[in-house]
Structure formats: structure tokens, C-alpha cells
Design an enzyme around this catalytic site. Structure first.
Site, PDB file in Angstrom:
ATOM      1  N   HIS A 360       0.691  -1.157   0.218  1.00  0.00           N
ATOM      2  CA  HIS A 360      -0.128   0.121   0.121  1.00  0.00           C
ATOM      3  C   HIS A 360       1.092   1.349  -0.356  1.00  0.00           C
ATOM      4  O   HIS A 360       0.445   2.678   1.116  1.00  0.00           O
ATOM      5  CB  HIS A 360      -1.086  -0.590   1.045  1.00  0.00           C
ATOM      6  CG  HIS A 360      -1.709  -1.251   1.636  1.00  0.00           C
ATOM      7  ND1 HIS A 360      -2.580  -1.994   0.516  1.00  0.00           N
ATOM      8  CD2 HIS A 360      -1.192  -2.149   2.425  1.00  0.00           C
ATOM      9  CE1 HIS A 360      -2.755  -3.326   1.089  1.00  0.00           C
ATOM     10  NE2 HIS A 360      -2.132  -3.791   2.807  1.00  0.00           N
ATOM     11  N   CYS A 361       2.407   1.427  -0.685  1.00  0.00           N
ATOM     12  CA  CYS A 361       2.517   2.205  -0.934  1.00  0.00           C
ATOM     13  C   CYS A 361       3.514   2.818   0.304  1.00  0.00           C
ATOM     14  O   CYS A 361       3.440   3.536   0.674  1.00  0.00           O
ATOM     15  CB  CYS A 361       2.653   3.459  -2.038  1.00  0.00           C
ATOM     16  SG  CYS A 361       1.334   3.334  -3.151  1.00  0.00           S
ATOM     17  N   ALA A 362       3.941   2.308   1.751  1.00  0.00           N
ATOM     18  CA  ALA A 362       4.027   2.343   2.972  1.00  0.00           C
ATOM     19  C   ALA A 362       5.259   1.637   3.251  1.00  0.00           C
ATOM     20  O   ALA A 362       4.934   0.539   4.225  1.00  0.00           O
ATOM     21  CB  ALA A 362       2.911   2.650   3.953  1.00  0.00           C
TER      22      ALA A 362
END
Ligand code: PLP
Length: 402
Positions: A360-362
Site C-alpha cells: 500500500h505504498c507504505a
């Protein structure tokens, strides 16, 4: 609360069995927004700042009106403080590089981020770390996925020039209490807030948040894909040089060089996405029609409650969120150790159930948690308890048959 909001969104009529559980990535668009865009393109579309003909005048009027709506919505002072860019990612890149070329960040200066930041609020700083040797430190979370204020206190030393925090984590759904950060912040520190996940869920008052820059996107709140950034403190905005400059950003070019345009044009080079800005007007109208965020919040609370109740019976799966239904939005990241999240998302996709998988782009947050992946379910006003039931029925089948 009896109204089924799903009927306002044509995508569900046109994709009969679609269970859309990925609104954290982007929201679906209500009919009034879609029809309004069509109407605008058919009747009034033109470039702006051309003035001399009527459709240009009309387009410019709508463009400015949409900024005025943004201004009212977050209690900003003037439309000069509102800058439209392409998306959150672009907005933060523009801000970071403008801070650098304006000498607001120098070698050995420190930036504080939370450990949960979306890459949009990480990579531009990592590039500066390489380019000009700034240092980045990450503030940890406590056991309940809230900001660890003690860790913040330890890391917030004299070298910290910028605090750039997300307001809501797109992995855990936790809402961070940023007023606590503001209370502890020195005057000389620039405070940037990524409101990409808060704006879709509740109203923000920038005067309470007391940040210097806030950026967010309205494509997550019913409008067409594009975004604005708000640089709310006019003074700071005036002090910054834009890192991209071409038509519109430059006031005049002469033999002896050039001068910048005024704000906000200085930061909006070239033709803006006028259609997007216009779409925003109806997105606001849609929210106004459903009593602003009140309905959203109540609906959200009920669906979160329902979801949490259903997930309780699962053993041996990891939930990356606080167990409480307070200070959170409707985002749920789940790890099932013995099944890869991509497989789960794939199998659900075959049933027309849209969820997101991976990090999740984290990425940094996942390293910190010692996790490789998760799948994420996120809801919005068009989701129903039936969607949640369908999701869980299919998850059960996957678990039973894997
Ligand atoms: C917290 C957060 N920040 C930034 C972004 C990036 O937004 P965009 O894709 O509009 O650039 C997202 C997108 O999901 C997000 O969740």
C-alpha cells in the site's frame, strides 16, 4: 440512513456484481459529477485566462469558483493560498523541491516523518537526503497504532526544520492527533500535513490543525482524477521559489531576466486541468446534498462496527489496526500468514471483488512491522453490509480451500 447511496453511482449499475472495496486508492464518481463533466465539456469547455470570449470567461469563472469552494471547506483565508496540481504525489514533490531551491532546507537539517508515511511523503525527502544531505528520522507508533509522542519528543531536536506527517494512515486507518504535534512544535519548524486520507472522511479546519502546508486529493472524494495542494500560509508561499516554471508561472521575460507571476499562478505553470477543477464543484454539491460529512461519518461508524464484528471470529490472522472503533476510518489491512495477499486479491478479483494487496505504498512501515504484504479492504458511502457479507463469504471459501 435508509438510503442506498450505491444507486447514485452508475458504475455499480454497469458492473452488476462489482463489490468495490478499494476506495482508499480512489473513489467512484456519482452520476451528478459524471453528467456535469459531460455538460461542461459539451457547452462551456475552453482554456482559461483568455478572457475575450464567453466560454473562456465561463471556464475561468468555474475554475475560480471551485477554488472558492475548497477555501470555504477548509476555512482558508484566500484563494491565493490554494494551488491545484495533478495529485498528492506531485504536490509533495513540488513542495519539497521548492523548499530546497528556496534555501529552506540545507545540509544536516533534519526532517521528521511518521513510520507509516505513504511513499508520496517519503520519496521526495529521500531524494533530498541524497542530493543535499538532509537527515530523515521516523517517529514510531505506540501499541495501539497511534503516534508515539514520547518518541516524537526524543527525536524532535534543534536540527528539525520540517515535520511532515500524514493525518490518517492509509494502512491502519488510524487518525493521528496532530493537534498534539502542533502544541509541541517550535515556531521555526515548518509543519506539513498529508490529508489525502482525512479529507474523504471528515472536515478539516486548517486553523485547528495549524499546519503550514496541507496537501490532499479530491479524486478520493467523488471528483475526477486530479488534485490540488493547499499552501495555506500566504507568507510562506510568497517566500518560496517554484521549482517548475514555464507559461503562467512567469510574469514577464525581458533582456535582463524574468520575474515570477503572483501566487497562486507562480505554482501553477501551464494549462491547468480545468475539467477536473470544474468536476469538483459537483463533488461538493453531492456531499452537501447528503448533509456533508455527518452522513458519511455515521455510515462509516456503522460499517466499521459491522466489519470489526465479523472479523472477530477469525483466529491466526493479523489485523494491522487498533481494535477500537474510535479515531479511525474504514480501512482494514489484513495478513493471513499461510496465503499470499496477492493470491487472495487475485481470487477475489475473479469474483469481481476489488481489494488492494501488497504494501500500500507504505514500504517502510511494512519493514518496521516485519511484514512482507497484506491485503486491504476499504469502504465508502456506496458500500453496504451486503458488500461486507459477500467479502467475508468469499474469504471463508478461500481459507477453506487453500
Ligand atoms: C496517505 C496518502 N498520501 C498520499 C497518497 C498519494 O495520492 P495520489 O495517488 O493522489 O498522489 C495516498 C494515496 O493513496 C495516500 O493514501
Amino acid at each position: 440512513m435508509n438510503k442506498i447511496y450505491k444507486n447514485d453511482f452508475p458504475i455499480f449499475n454497469n458492473n452488476n456484481k462489482l463489490v468495490y472495496l478499494d476506495s482508499t486508492a480512489t473513489s467512484q464518481k456519482p452520476k451528478i459529477v459524471i453528467e456535469w463533466i459531460k455538460d461542461y465539456l459539451e457547452n462551456s469547455y475552453s482554456n482559461i485566462y483568455r478572457w475575450l470570449y464567453s466560454i473562456s470567461e465561463r471556464s475561468e469563472e468555474l475554475y475560480k469558483k471551485s477554488k472558492k469552494k475548497v477555501l470555504e471547506n477548509i476555512w482558508a483565508n484566500s484563494i491565493k493560498e490554494i494551488i491545484y496540481t495533478y495529485n498528492s504525489t506531485y504536490a509533495l514533490n513540488l513542495l519539497a523541491s521548492s523548499l530546497r531551491i528556496s534555501d529552506k532546507l540545507k545540509k544536516w537539517d533534519k526532517i521528521l516523518l511518521t513510520i507509516t508515511e505513504h511513499n508520496a511523503n517519503l520519496i521526495p525527502w529521500l531524494i533530498l537526503e541524497e542530493e543535499i544531505w538532509i537527515e530523515i528520522e521516523y517517529v514510531n507508533l505506540d501499541g495501539d497504532y497511534n503516534l508515539d509522542l514520547e518518541d516524537f519528543r526524543k527525536k524532535y531536536d534543534k536540527r528539525v526544520k520540517i515535520i511532515s506527517f500524514t493525518h490518517v494512515s492509509n494502512v491502519t486507518g488510524q487518525i493521528f492527533d496532530l493537534e498534539e504535534i502542533w502544541k509541541r512544535k517550535r515556531e521555526d519548524t515548518i509543519f506539513i500535513v498529508d490529508a489525502s486520507q482525512s479529507i474523504p472522511h471528515f472536515k478539516i479546519d486548517i486553523n485547528k490543525l495549524n499546519c503550514d502546508y496541507l496537501f490532499f486529493t479530491w479524486h478520493k472524494v467523488f471528483a475526477d482524477t486530479w488534485i490540488w495542494i493547499l499552501w495555506w500560509k500566504e507568507k510562506l508561499l510568497k517566500e518560496l521559489k517554484p521549482s517548475f516554471s514555464w507559461w503562467g508561472a512567469i510574469w514577464k521575460v525581458g533582456d535582463d531576466g524574468f520575474s515570477y507571476a503572483k501566487i497562486p499562478e507562480k505554482f501553477e505553470p501551464g494549462t491547468p486541468n480545468i475539467t477536473w477543477a470544474v468536476s469538483l464543484l459537483k463533488a461538493f454539491e453531492y456531499i452537501e446534498n447528503i448533509w456533508w460529512y455527518k452522513v458519511l461519518e455515521k455510515y462509516e461508524y456503522n460499517l466499521v462496527e459491522y466489519f470489526l464484528e465479523k472479523i472477530k471470529k477469525y483466529r491466526n490472522i493479523k489485523l494491522i489496526w487498533s481494535k477500537k472503533n474510535i479515531n479511525r476510518i474504514w480501512v482494514f489491512s489484513i495478513v493471513i500468514n499461510w496465503i499470499h495477499s496477492n493470491d487472495i486479491a487475485d481470487i477475489l478479483a475473479e469474483k469481481n471483488i476489488a481489494v488492494r494487496s501488497w504494501k500500500h505504498c507504505a514500504h517502510r512501515f511494512f519493514w518496521k512491522l516485519w511484514l512482507v504484504h497484506s491485503f486491504r479492504v476499504s469502504l465508502y458511502i456506496y458500500n453496504t453490509k451486503k458488500d461486507i457479507d459477500i467479502f467475508f463469504d468469499n474469504l471463508n471459501l478461500i481459507i477453506e480451500n487453500y
